[in-house]
Design an enzyme around this catalytic site. Structure first.
Site, PDB file in Angstrom:
ATOM      1  N   SER A 187       0.839  -1.201   0.000  1.00 38.01           N
ATOM      2  CA  SER A 187       0.000   0.000   0.000  1.00 38.01           C
ATOM      3  C   SER A 187       0.877   1.254   0.000  1.00 38.01           C
ATOM      4  O   SER A 187       1.774   1.371  -0.821  1.00 38.01           O
ATOM      5  CB  SER A 187      -0.955  -0.058   1.203  1.00 38.01           C
ATOM      6  OG  SER A 187      -1.934   0.926   1.131  1.00 38.01           O
ATOM      7  N   ARG A 193     -11.770   5.854  10.515  1.00 39.86           N
ATOM      8  CA  ARG A 193     -11.318   4.472  10.456  1.00 39.86           C
ATOM      9  C   ARG A 193     -12.402   3.554   9.899  1.00 39.86           C
ATOM     10  O   ARG A 193     -12.121   2.625   9.133  1.00 39.86           O
ATOM     11  CB  ARG A 193     -10.915   4.017  11.860  1.00 39.86           C
ATOM     12  CG  ARG A 193     -10.345   2.615  11.905  1.00 39.86           C
ATOM     13  CD  ARG A 193      -9.128   2.465  11.008  1.00 39.86           C
ATOM     14  NE  ARG A 193      -8.436   1.213  11.227  1.00 39.86           N
ATOM     15  CZ  ARG A 193      -7.313   0.860  10.635  1.00 39.86           C
ATOM     16  NH1 ARG A 193      -6.755   1.703   9.768  1.00 39.86           N
ATOM     17  NH2 ARG A 193      -6.733  -0.286  10.876  1.00 39.86           N
ATOM     18  N   ASP A 230      -9.035  -6.230  -4.521  1.00 38.10           N
ATOM     19  CA  ASP A 230      -8.611  -4.934  -3.954  1.00 38.10           C
ATOM     20  C   ASP A 230      -9.180  -3.821  -4.825  1.00 38.10           C
ATOM     21  O   ASP A 230      -8.873  -3.736  -6.014  1.00 38.10           O
ATOM     22  CB  ASP A 230      -7.074  -4.882  -3.953  1.00 38.10           C
ATOM     23  CG  ASP A 230      -6.519  -3.615  -3.306  1.00 38.10           C
ATOM     24  OD1 ASP A 230      -7.319  -2.703  -2.992  1.00 38.10           O
ATOM     25  OD2 ASP A 230      -5.293  -3.538  -3.112  1.00 38.10           O
ATOM     26  N   HIS A 234      -8.176  -5.040  -0.166  1.00 40.70           N
ATOM     27  CA  HIS A 234      -6.871  -4.419   0.034  1.00 40.70           C
ATOM     28  C   HIS A 234      -6.118  -5.056   1.208  1.00 40.70           C
ATOM     29  O   HIS A 234      -4.901  -5.185   1.183  1.00 40.70           O
ATOM     30  CB  HIS A 234      -7.081  -2.919   0.284  1.00 40.70           C
ATOM     31  CG  HIS A 234      -5.822  -2.124   0.336  1.00 40.70           C
ATOM     32  ND1 HIS A 234      -4.951  -2.062  -0.733  1.00 40.70           N
ATOM     33  CD2 HIS A 234      -5.283  -1.345   1.302  1.00 40.70           C
ATOM     34  CE1 HIS A 234      -3.930  -1.274  -0.411  1.00 40.70           C
ATOM     35  NE2 HIS A 234      -4.104  -0.837   0.820  1.00 40.70           N
ATOM     36  N   ASP A 235      -6.869  -5.449   2.239  1.00 38.67           N
ATOM     37  CA  ASP A 235      -6.276  -6.078   3.431  1.00 38.67           C
ATOM     38  C   ASP A 235      -5.476  -7.326   3.116  1.00 38.67           C
ATOM     39  O   ASP A 235      -4.647  -7.748   3.930  1.00 38.67           O
ATOM     40  CB  ASP A 235      -7.386  -6.467   4.414  1.00 38.67           C
ATOM     41  CG  ASP A 235      -7.514  -5.464   5.544  1.00 38.67           C
ATOM     42  OD1 ASP A 235      -6.705  -4.514   5.579  1.00 38.67           O
ATOM     43  OD2 ASP A 235      -8.416  -5.631   6.381  1.00 38.67           O
TER      44      ASP A 235
END
Lengths: 196, 388
Positions: B157, B227, B322, B355-356
């Site tokens: 990232s 968040r 992602d 994405h994680d």
């Protein structure tokens, strides 16, 4: 080393830029890097092959060849190689156009569906040929566009593609003098070097 | 806490705070006369100092990359899955450095640390950082350890963006660059999400224009919202469906605004926890560094031209679901590297985790990682004079 790769190797200039489309485990590129100092990339979709390329120190890019070639710049490679993959493409004619757009010249190899064994299988058994070399049945084969040498050469004429060199080998990629007597009947694998 | 520390863990580790006295000029025009960097290291630096790997962290990461700081730790470092004895980044072979970037909130100089000029927290007066500034500070860190050339710079990232910047700004100082789940610059959509997160924080009444330390308050709600929003972009639609579906906590809907769906309570929990652990000013700063990232900008917006300078070999990895930094963005990096004539490999990992995924030990991902690290290892020069 596979005999067809041996032939291809001799057609590639030292120090040139090579793109191997459908590069498998990277055997050809690895060899060319070691012995001809070419800089090159392989395109591949199979996960195990991609890992093998990375282990072999071969630059490999995960890409679906049927859709992924358009992002590569025109004339950006000296030679584009495609071994035993043309018959698995959705539109082999468009792929050949793309290969010749990307590279100054192009080396393609494919199995000859005009080989006597394939003809005999279809003629006498009335079924799509299955062999040790092409072990798939009609419904699960990745090879969806078979052609003969004659078919390929007609395509070249139609599309103004110049055949620089060609050779035929048997299914173990060996040269046999008698193959050249009647290549479209006796040759199992064609190796063409083409350009525009 | 871990019952026992696993054999493939780097074990108990202690961070180190390093002071740098040489002024650091920043892209914004300001200068940090002195600063601290918080680091952790794993493995042994070889005699030739040629086996060092730099790990660059993403938006909310820090120096604690692997192992445990104490036996009471609930979890190991944020990339423990990839780093340790026998793991893809094998600490039996490599010397690994993780740091907290400048502007962070885990011990390196940043908004929540004391400004030596005023003896008060920097707060919003801490200068805005760029990826290139971070890379400059990381080069000083390499100097500190006597590392002339990294065996590899690796990041996911925003960390991947730093790795890519390294290859452009210090071409001689790395042999390999691994860019995972990154992008060559942010899209308008990426910036838009960041802006909503920033608005959530800065409009929180407890934000006090960033001077909340003096008020002994934190903009908890704003940080929580930021968040929660970020978290949605880290997961995928498929992944959320698999993980939460429409499961109800109590089995039935209650016709009020309390969290009833599992996904609601999950996001609240994540946001809540983050809001007590992270600093709001740092969050603002990190998202700005992301927005500003555009290494091609100095090269007429020609990414291949920017990458022409690079001398290292590259491994680029993306993940199918992602959508924060989609495979298309990684393909753009790869295509530019091919166009620039650089050595690059690219893999697209099939995974539902969005994405994680870059933090998750997905078997194929780890296999590629391991295979590539073998190449990194093979390229380690044996004597200090030799460079690859």
């Amino acid at each position: 080393m596979r005999a067809d790769l041996e032939i291809i190797r001799n057609w590639i200039e030292p120090g040139s830029r090579v793109l191997d489309v459908g590069c498998g485990d990277g055997e050809l590129l690895h060899h060319l890097q070691q012995h001809k100092e070419v800089s090159g990339y392989g395109l591949e979709i199979n996960a195990d092959n991609i890992t093998a390329c990375i282990e072999n120190g071969v630059n490999v890019i995960e890409k679906d060849i049927d859709t992924g070639l358009s992002s590569i710049k025109s004339n950006s490679f000296d030679t584009v190689v495609m071994t035993q993959a043309l018959q698995a493409m959705h539109r082999p004619d468009q792929i050949v156009d793309e290969l010749l757009r990307i590279g100054k010249e192009c080396i393609v190899t494919f199995p000859n569906f005009g080989h006597w064994r394939a003809r005999g299988y279809l003629a006498f058994r009335g079924k799509m040929p299955v062999s040790k070399f092409l072990p798939y049945t009609w419904y699960n084969t990745p090879n969806i566009h078979f052609c003969t040498f004659k078919d390929f050469e007609s395509l070249c004429v139609e599309r103004n593609i110049y055949i620089m060199e060609r050779t035929v080998v048997d299914n173990e990629h060996r040269h046999r003098w008698w193959i050249h007597l009647w290549p479209n009947m006796l040759g199992e694998i064609a190796i063409y070097r083409i350009t525009r | 806490m871990p019952e026992i520390i696993p054999d493939d863990s780097v074990g108990l580790v202690q961070p180190e705070k390093i002071l740098f006295n040489q002024p650091l000029e920043l892209a914004c025009g300001r200068t940090l006369d002195q600063y601290h960097l918080m680091v952790e290291t794993y493995g042994e630096l070889n005699e030739a100092r040629s086996n060092a790997i730099l790990i660059c962290h993403a938006l909310s990461g820090n120096h604690h990359v692997a192992g445990y700081n104490s036996l009471d730790d609930r979890k190991p470092g944020w990339w423990d899955s990839a780093i340790g004895p026998g793991k893809p980044i094998d600490t039996n072979k490599f010397f690994v450095i993780g740091l907290n970037n400048l502007g962070g909130c885990h011990g390196s100089s940043g908004p929540n640390q004391t400004n030596p000029d005023t003896n008060k927290p920097y707060g919003p007066d801490f200068p805005l950082m760029t990826v290139a500034d971070w890379v400059n500070s990381q080069a000083r860190l390499a100097d500190h350890f006597g590392i002339e050339q990294w065996a590899a710079v690796i990041g996911g990232s925003l960390g991947g963006m730093q790795a890519l910047q390294w290859s452009i700004d210090y071409p001689q100082r790395l042999r390999h660059c691994m860019v995972i789940a990154a992008a060559p610059k942010l899209s308008a959509q990426n910036i838009a999400f960041n802006e909503v997160a920033r608005q959530a924080i800065s409009k929180d009444p407890q934000f006090h224009n960033g001077h909340y330390y003096e008020q002994d308050e934190v903009p908890k709600v704003g940080l929580m919202l930021a968040r929660m929003l970020g978290h949605i972009t880290y997961l995928s639609d498929d992944g959320m469906r698999d993980k939460f579906g429409r499961e109800l906590r109590e089995g039935k809907i209650s016709f009020d605004f309390n969290p009833q769906f599992e996904v609601e309570s999950y996001l609240r929990y994540q946001g809540e926890r983050f809001s007590t652990e992270f600093d709001a000013n740092t969050y603002l700063l990190m998202t700005k560094a992301l927005d500003y990232y555009d290494p091609a900008a100095d090269f007429n917006h020609d990414l291949p031209a920017a990458l022409k300078r690079a001398l290292c070999k590259f491994m680029v990895i993306s993940f199918t679901t992602d959508w924060r930094f989609s495979p298309e963005r990684s393909r753009a990096i790869t295509d530019a590297l091919v166009e620039a004539g650089k050595q690059v490999s690219y893999a697209e990992i099939d995974s539902p985790q969005g994405h994680d995924a870059f933090l998750i030990p997905i078997p194929r991902y780890m296999e590629i990682f391991r295979a590539y690290m073998k190449r990194v290892e093979a390229d380690i020069p044996k004597t200090s004079g030799e460079t690859a």
